[in-house]
Design a protein around this motif. Structure first.
Motif, PDB file in Angstrom:
ATOM      1  N   SER A 124      31.768   4.800  -1.888  1.00  0.00           N
ATOM      2  CA  SER A 124      33.128   4.258  -1.983  1.00  0.00           C
ATOM      3  C   SER A 124      33.081   2.744  -1.972  1.00  0.00           C
ATOM      4  N   PRO A 125      34.009   2.078  -2.693  1.00  0.00           N
ATOM      5  CA  PRO A 125      34.078   0.611  -2.630  1.00  0.00           C
ATOM      6  C   PRO A 125      34.431   0.087  -1.252  1.00  0.00           C
ATOM      7  N   GLN A 126      34.920   0.951  -0.373  1.00  0.00           N
ATOM      8  CA  GLN A 126      35.195   0.530   1.001  1.00  0.00           C
ATOM      9  C   GLN A 126      33.948   0.556   1.874  1.00  0.00           C
ATOM     10  N   SER A 127      32.864   1.139   1.356  1.00  0.00           N
ATOM     11  CA  SER A 127      31.602   1.133   2.084  1.00  0.00           C
ATOM     12  C   SER A 127      30.891  -0.189   1.838  1.00  0.00           C
ATOM     13  N   ARG A 128      30.430  -0.830   2.904  1.00  0.00           N
ATOM     14  CA  ARG A 128      29.902  -2.188   2.794  1.00  0.00           C
ATOM     15  C   ARG A 128      28.536  -2.322   3.463  1.00  0.00           C
ATOM     16  N   LEU A 129      27.646  -3.020   2.775  1.00  0.00           N
ATOM     17  CA  LEU A 129      26.380  -3.457   3.349  1.00  0.00           C
ATOM     18  C   LEU A 129      26.376  -4.973   3.289  1.00  0.00           C
ATOM     19  N   VAL A 130      26.282  -5.607   4.454  1.00  0.00           N
ATOM     20  CA  VAL A 130      26.309  -7.067   4.554  1.00  0.00           C
ATOM     21  C   VAL A 130      24.988  -7.531   5.152  1.00  0.00           C
ATOM     22  N   ASN A 131      24.228  -8.310   4.396  1.00  0.00           N
ATOM     23  CA  ASN A 131      22.961  -8.839   4.878  1.00  0.00           C
ATOM     24  C   ASN A 131      23.121 -10.309   5.258  1.00  0.00           C
ATOM     25  N   VAL A 132      22.806 -10.616   6.503  1.00  0.00           N
ATOM     26  CA  VAL A 132      22.932 -11.991   6.969  1.00  0.00           C
ATOM     27  C   VAL A 132      21.695 -12.778   6.540  1.00  0.00           C
ATOM     28  N   ALA A 133      21.907 -13.776   5.729  1.00  0.00           N
ATOM     29  CA  ALA A 133      20.830 -14.638   5.251  1.00  0.00           C
ATOM     30  C   ALA A 133      21.061 -16.042   5.806  1.00  0.00           C
ATOM     31  N   SER A 134      20.823 -17.068   4.991  1.00  0.00           N
ATOM     32  CA  SER A 134      20.972 -18.434   5.471  1.00  0.00           C
ATOM     33  C   SER A 134      21.014 -19.382   4.292  1.00  0.00           C
ATOM     34  N   ILE A 135      21.707 -20.501   4.493  1.00  0.00           N
ATOM     35  CA  ILE A 135      21.729 -21.548   3.489  1.00  0.00           C
ATOM     36  C   ILE A 135      20.323 -22.099   3.274  1.00  0.00           C
ATOM     37  N   SER A 136      19.435 -21.899   4.260  1.00  0.00           N
ATOM     38  CA  SER A 136      18.045 -22.334   4.110  1.00  0.00           C
ATOM     39  C   SER A 136      17.295 -21.483   3.099  1.00  0.00           C
ATOM     40  N   GLY A 137      17.919 -20.394   2.658  1.00  0.00           N
ATOM     41  CA  GLY A 137      17.326 -19.563   1.615  1.00  0.00           C
ATOM     42  C   GLY A 137      17.756 -19.950   0.212  1.00  0.00           C
TER      43      GLY A 137
ATOM     44  N   ALA B  48       9.208 -20.906   6.969  1.00  0.00           N
ATOM     45  CA  ALA B  48       9.030 -19.458   7.059  1.00  0.00           C
ATOM     46  C   ALA B  48      10.375 -18.739   7.056  1.00  0.00           C
ATOM     47  N   TYR B  49      11.290 -19.227   7.868  1.00  0.00           N
ATOM     48  CA  TYR B  49      12.617 -18.604   7.968  1.00  0.00           C
ATOM     49  C   TYR B  49      13.352 -18.693   6.637  1.00  0.00           C
ATOM     50  N   GLY B  50      13.349 -19.881   6.034  1.00  0.00           N
ATOM     51  CA  GLY B  50      14.071 -20.076   4.783  1.00  0.00           C
ATOM     52  C   GLY B  50      13.560 -19.194   3.663  1.00  0.00           C
ATOM     53  N   VAL B  51      12.237 -19.085   3.530  1.00  0.00           N
ATOM     54  CA  VAL B  51      11.679 -18.251   2.464  1.00  0.00           C
ATOM     55  C   VAL B  51      12.010 -16.779   2.708  1.00  0.00           C
ATOM     56  N   SER B  52      11.939 -16.349   3.976  1.00  0.00           N
ATOM     57  CA  SER B  52      12.278 -14.950   4.269  1.00  0.00           C
ATOM     58  C   SER B  52      13.725 -14.650   3.894  1.00  0.00           C
TER      59      SER B  52
END
Length: 296
Positions: A152-165, A215-219
C-alpha cells in the motif's frame, strides 16, 4: 487482532532522534492520513533491553504525551513496546522478522531505520565496522522487513542517512558509479562501491581512488543509493521508500556538541515522521532534509 491496527518499528530508538521519532509518531498519528480509525502499535527497537525499557518508561512519563492523551495508558490509541534489535547481528535482525511475521500476520505499516554508529577516527578497522553496521546492517533490516510491509502507498520505509552522504565531495568517476548503480537498480553495484572504498582505505589510497576519508559519510552515501534502488523495486507493490537527513542534532552520537545550526532531537525527527505518516504527493526514492527533497 484487528486489521485496523497499524504497526510501526523504529530502530535505534532508545535515545536521541530515534526516541524522538517514537514520541512524535505517537503524537501525530491520531491526526495523520495513516489513522483510518484504528490503533497504532510502535515497537521501540534497541540493542539493550534495559535502556529500551527505560526509554518506554520515559515516554509514559512524558508530560506532552500525557496532556495529549494519545497513549493507551491515558485513554488513547497508541501503544509503545520495546523490542530487542541489534542491526549489526544477522541473527537479531532475522529474529525480529520472524517475530513480526508471527505476531502480525496482516503485515506492518511503517519501518524507520534510525540505528547506526559514528565512530571516532579513521582507519581500516573503523571503516569496516562502520560499513558493516550502517550499510550492511540497515540493508539487512530493509530486506528482512520489506516483505512484511503491506502492499500500500501508506506503507513506508524511511532510512535515516546524512548530509555527509552527499556525492559532491567525491571524484566525478565515483559520483558516476553511484548514479550508475542506482540507474541500473543494482544493490550489488552499490555494495561493490562500499567494498571499493574499504580496499582504498586498506591500501591507504582513499583520495587517489576518488573517495573521501569519512567512514560515516561513505556508509550513508551507500544507504541513500540503495534506498533509491529499493524505492523503484517497491513501486509496483506501492510501498514508499525514502531516505533522509535529520540534520546536525545534539545527541550522544555528536557528543551533544553545541555548534551553530545544531538542533534538538525533536527537531531532527520531524522529517522522519513526516515521511512515515504524511501524504508525500507521490514522491519516493528521494533524499530529504528539513522536510524537503534535496539533490543528492
Amino acid at each position: 487482532m484487528s486489521t485496523k491496527q497499524r504497526i510501526a518499528i523504529v530502530t535505534g530508538a532508545n535515545k536521541g532522534v530515534g526516541l524522538a521519532a517514537v514520541r512524535q509518531l505517537a503524537l501525530k498519528y491520531p491526526t495523520s492520513p495513516l489513522n483510518t480509525g484504528g490503533s497504532l502499535l510502535i515497537y521501540l527497537a534497541a540493542r539493550s533491553p534495559e535502556r529500551g525499557e527505560e526509554a518506554v518508561q520515559t515516554l509514559l512519563d512524558d508530560a506532552q504525551l500525557r496532556e495529549a492523551g494519545v497513549l493507551v495508558q491515558q485513554g488513547g490509541s497508541v501503544t509503545v513496546k520495546f523490542r530487542e534489535l541489534d542491526i549489526g547481528s544477522a541473527e537479531s535482525v532475522a529474529a525480529l522478522g520472524e517475530f513480526l511475521k508471527k505476531e502480525h500476520e496482516s503485515g506492518v505499516d511503517v519501518v524507520i531505520n534510525n540505528a547506526g554508529i559514528a565512530l571516532k577516527g579513521f582507519d581500516s578497522a573503523i571503516v569496516r565496522e562502520t560499513i558493516r553496521t550502517n550499510y550492511h546492517g540497515t540493508l539487512d533490516v530493509c530486506t528482512t522487513l520489506l516483505p512484511l510491509l503491506k502492499p500500500s502507498p501508506q506503507s513506508r520505509l524511511v532510512n535515516v542517512a546524512s548530509i555527509s552522504g552527499m556525492l559532491d565531495a567525491y571524484s566525478p568517476a565515483i559520483q558516476a558509479n553511484f548514479h550508475a548503480a542506482v540507474n541500473k537498480g543494482s544493490i550489488p553495484a552499490v555494495t561493490a562501491l562500499m567494498e571499493k572504498f574499504q580496499h582504498s582505505v586498506d591500501a591507504d589510497r582513499v583520495e587517489e581512488a576518488g573517495f573521501v576519508k569519512r567512514a560515516y559519510g561513505v556508509s550513508k552515501a551507500g544507504v541513500i543509493a540503495f534506498s533509491k534502488v529499493l524505492a523503484e523495486q517497491q513501486r509496483q507493490d506501492g510501498v514508499v521508500v525514502n531516505a533522509c537527513c535529520p540534520g546536525y542534532v545534539a545527541t550522544s552520537m555528536t557528543e551533544h556538541m553545541d555548534r551553530p545550526g545544531a538542533i534538538t532531537p525533536d527537531e531532527g525527527a520531524r522529517t522522519l515522521v513526516m515521511l512515515a505518516l504524511q501524504d508525500l504527493d507521490g514522491k519516493r526514492g528521494e533524499f530529504w532534509r528539513e522536510e524537503k527533497v534535496v539533490e543528492w
